[in-house]
Write an enzyme that holds these catalytic residues in place. Structure first.
Site, PDB file in Angstrom:
ATOM      1  CG  ASP A 112       1.126 -21.629   0.555  1.00  0.00           C
ATOM      2  OD1 ASP A 112       0.686 -21.213   1.663  1.00  0.00           O
ATOM      3  OD2 ASP A 112       0.859 -21.082  -0.527  1.00  0.00           O
ATOM      4  CG  ASP A 156      -2.818  -0.860   0.800  1.00  0.00           C
ATOM      5  OD1 ASP A 156      -2.460   0.211   0.278  1.00  0.00           O
ATOM      6  OD2 ASP A 156      -2.415  -1.253   1.911  1.00  0.00           O
ATOM      7  CD  GLU A 165       1.700   5.431   4.018  1.00  0.00           C
ATOM      8  OE1 GLU A 165       2.423   4.902   4.866  1.00  0.00           O
ATOM      9  OE2 GLU A 165       1.798   5.185   2.802  1.00  0.00           O
ATOM     10  CG  HIS A 169       1.875  -2.662   6.487  1.00  0.00           C
ATOM     11  ND1 HIS A 169       0.963  -1.631   6.563  1.00  0.00           N
ATOM     12  CD2 HIS A 169       2.601  -2.451   5.368  1.00  0.00           C
ATOM     13  CE1 HIS A 169       1.132  -0.832   5.516  1.00  0.00           C
ATOM     14  NE2 HIS A 169       2.119  -1.309   4.775  1.00  0.00           N
ATOM     15  CG  ASP A 170       4.724   0.529   6.542  1.00  0.00           C
ATOM     16  OD1 ASP A 170       5.043  -0.539   5.997  1.00  0.00           O
ATOM     17  OD2 ASP A 170       4.103   1.444   5.974  1.00  0.00           O
TER      18      ASP A 170
END
Ligand code: TEU
Ligand code: CA
Length: 549
Positions: free
Chosen positions: A23, A96, A249, A320-321
């Site tokens: 997908d 997370d 974080e 990922h940022d």
């Protein structure tokens, strides 16, 4: 020594890692199918970006149900299988945890806005009327308040409007969060990466901010008044009851403030993610400035000097940022050398390495040329704000986005040179970087001198030389613009790391007698004293007299 100190943690962004059911979306069975690869790399834990039920406005950092798996990723049974399969390979699983805000589709928020008498109203910052209670702004640009005309209510969101902030002042909310933590820990997860954890506590009175231009309100909610009270409560009631780790974080944090969370004896969190070295090429994210290698070196050394011996650092170059490190801090003309030099520079410091998916094969920034190839909510909002409020040209905004967009790190993992890089045989939710033809896992595995194999060696060395984990840190030549020269000592072990962070050959005066050392890692065949462009070398020796202990 607690286990997280000798761990190497690999971050998976599940949506972009491996699709298993055609997908175009990465999923849990896909991750399971790649566990052998991760074991081969040598990592000992996985941090999974959010996989919970979510409308995915911010790719899962907007949670609608903390105890359910998003169907895109699979089922709870798939998750339990991942947990078991990872544990079977001695790999831990870190979840997370996004508890500063929920999704606006969380049932708490829906009840909170639909019923004035609902106990959930106090779970959020909800005020009646259209007037904004203050001038605070969101991390993604624009006001931090959104008005709901049907309900005639305004609510606070430090991120997207689809991410209303939770009110930690409410004891019932804190109890529910603790139960959520227990739900996952009892299932067997080994820890949490806590999203924007230092934003949790907002002051009683939500006063106007006096900050200029960006992040209005930050002076009130960053390391807010009750943050340590809340974390002490989580520690006492949950963290202390399990053999688990946490990494929080912490945005806009100084080492002194970080110690208030992580200093040994305090232990609210085991580590923080700090951002000083992510600011070496910008004033504030989208306000770019030229990158200077020595700034990266000094930002990292500052954290080594302040934290070592008192707490524990996290070590990272990507997540990922952030843009891809080889594109951002390396040099694509010296691709292998600069990617491996960066790994050496960062991961031989004291702390727990976090490797972001694809970093170990030197994945680069996205190739996108048009705005509609981007998927990220922040990127889209910033483009709009740049164009409308700051009146910047399309070209200027696209330049910023190309450099800084979070989607640079979110293109599909490049497994091989087949269509879409082996990520999926369907069109992926975000386009693959066409350089998968040359940059991919298959090629890295086949090539002895690949970035992958360098990372693999680097990770293996941590198991042989305890100085890499436990040694103290001393930076030499701090003012040198190109040379990175640091020393680690532990008992009778001494380690030297040398990097030439430039394109020119580099000679320098050694502060040690290198003939007494053995080279345990080098990214270049050159054995001489003059370091080649981006050459990185690690030297080791045992001192007979234990003089460094
Ligand atoms: O990020 C928080 C954060 O402050 C930034 O790194 C942010 O992503 C952005 O780049 C600001 O310019 C965390 C998550 O890592 C991020 O993915 C989420 O979007 C955000 O929190 C909200 O949950
Ligand atoms: Ca899928």
């Amino acid at each position: 020594m607690r286990w997280y100190k000798s761990s190497v943690i690999y971050q998976i962004y599940p949506r972009s890692f491996q699709d298993s059911n055609h997908d175009g979306i990465g999923d849990l069975p896909g991750i399971i199918s790649r566990l052998d690869y991760l074991q081969h790399l040598g990592v000992t834990a996985i941090w999974l970006s959010p996989i919970y039920a979510s409308p995915l406005y911010d790719n899962g950092y907007d949670i609608a149900d903390y105890c359910a798996i998003h169907p895109d990723y699979g089922t709870m049974a798939d998750f339990q299988k991942l947990l078991a399969e990872a544990h079977r390979r001695q790999i831990k699983i870190i979840m997370d945890l996004v508890i500063n805000h929920t999704s606006s589709e969380h049932s708490w928020f829906k009840q909170a806005i639909s019923d004035e008498k609902s106990p959930y109203r106090d779970y959020y910052f909800i005020r009646s009327g259209k007037k904004k209670p203050n001038n605070w702004t969101s991390f993604f640009g624009g006001s931090a308040w959104t008005y709901l005309p049907n309900e005639n209510l305004s609510y606070l969101h430090l991120f997207a409007p689809e991410q209303p902030d939770l009110n930690w002042e409410n004891p019932q909310l804190r109890m529910e969060i603790k139960n959520i933590l227990r739900f996952w820990l009892d299932m067997g997860v080994d820890g949490f990466r806590c999203d924007v954890i230092n934003l949790l506590s907002k002051p009683k009175k939500l006063r106007n901010s006096r900050r200029f231009l960006v992040l209005k309100g930050a002076e009130y909610y960053i390391n807010g008044p009750k943050i340590h009270e809340y974390l002490q409560e989580l520690k006492r009631d949950v963290f202390n009851q399990y053999d688990m780790m946490t990494v929080g974080e912490c945005v806009f944090i100084t080492p002194a403030k970080a110690l208030e969370y992580i200093e040994e004896g305090v232990d609210e969190l085991n580590m923080v993610f700090q951002f000083d070295h992510m600011a070496v090429d910008n004033y504030f994210k989208w306000f770019l400035r030229p990158f200077k290698p020595y700034r990266l070196k000094l930002a990292l050394a500052k954290w080594q000097d302040a934290i070592n011996g008192r707490g524990w650092n996290s070590l990272y170059l990507e997540n990922h940022d952030q843009p891809r490190s080889v594109s951002r801090f390396g040099n694509l003309d010296y691709y292998y050398a600069s990617a491996t030099m960066l790994a050496t520079l960062v991961f031989f410091q004291q702390g727990t390495p976090f490797i972001y998916q694809g970093q170990e094969i030197g994945m680069t920034n996205a190739h996108f040329t048009s705005l509609n190839q981007y998927r990220d909510v922040e990127t889209k909002r910033i483009y709009q704000i740049g164009r409308t409020q700051l009146k910047l040209s399309h070209k200027r905004m696209m330049h910023k986005i190309k450099y800084m967009s979070r989607d640079n790190a979110r293109t599909p993992m490049q497994w091989d040179d087949s269509k879409h890089g082996g990520f999926s045989d369907a069109n992926p939710w975000i386009e693959a970087n066409p350089n998968f033809v040359t940059i991919n896992v298959k090629d890295n595995l086949a090539n002895e001198h690949s970035i992958f194999h360098y990372y693999q060696k680097l990770i293996a060395l941590r198991k042989t030389y305890s100085v890499i984990i436990e040694g103290d840190f001393k930076l030499h030549y701090p003012k040198h613009r190109a040379l990175v020269y640091y020393e680690r000592c532990f008992q009778d072990q001494q380690l030297i790391v040398l990097c030439n962070y430039s394109t020119k050959p580099l000679s320098f005066k050694p502060l040690h007698d290198f003939s007494e050392f053995t080279v345990i890692l080098d990214n270049d065949d050159n054995k001489g004293p003059v370091l080649q462009a981006y050459q990185a070398r690690v030297l080791f020796r045992r001192t007979a007299d234990d003089k460094h202990s």
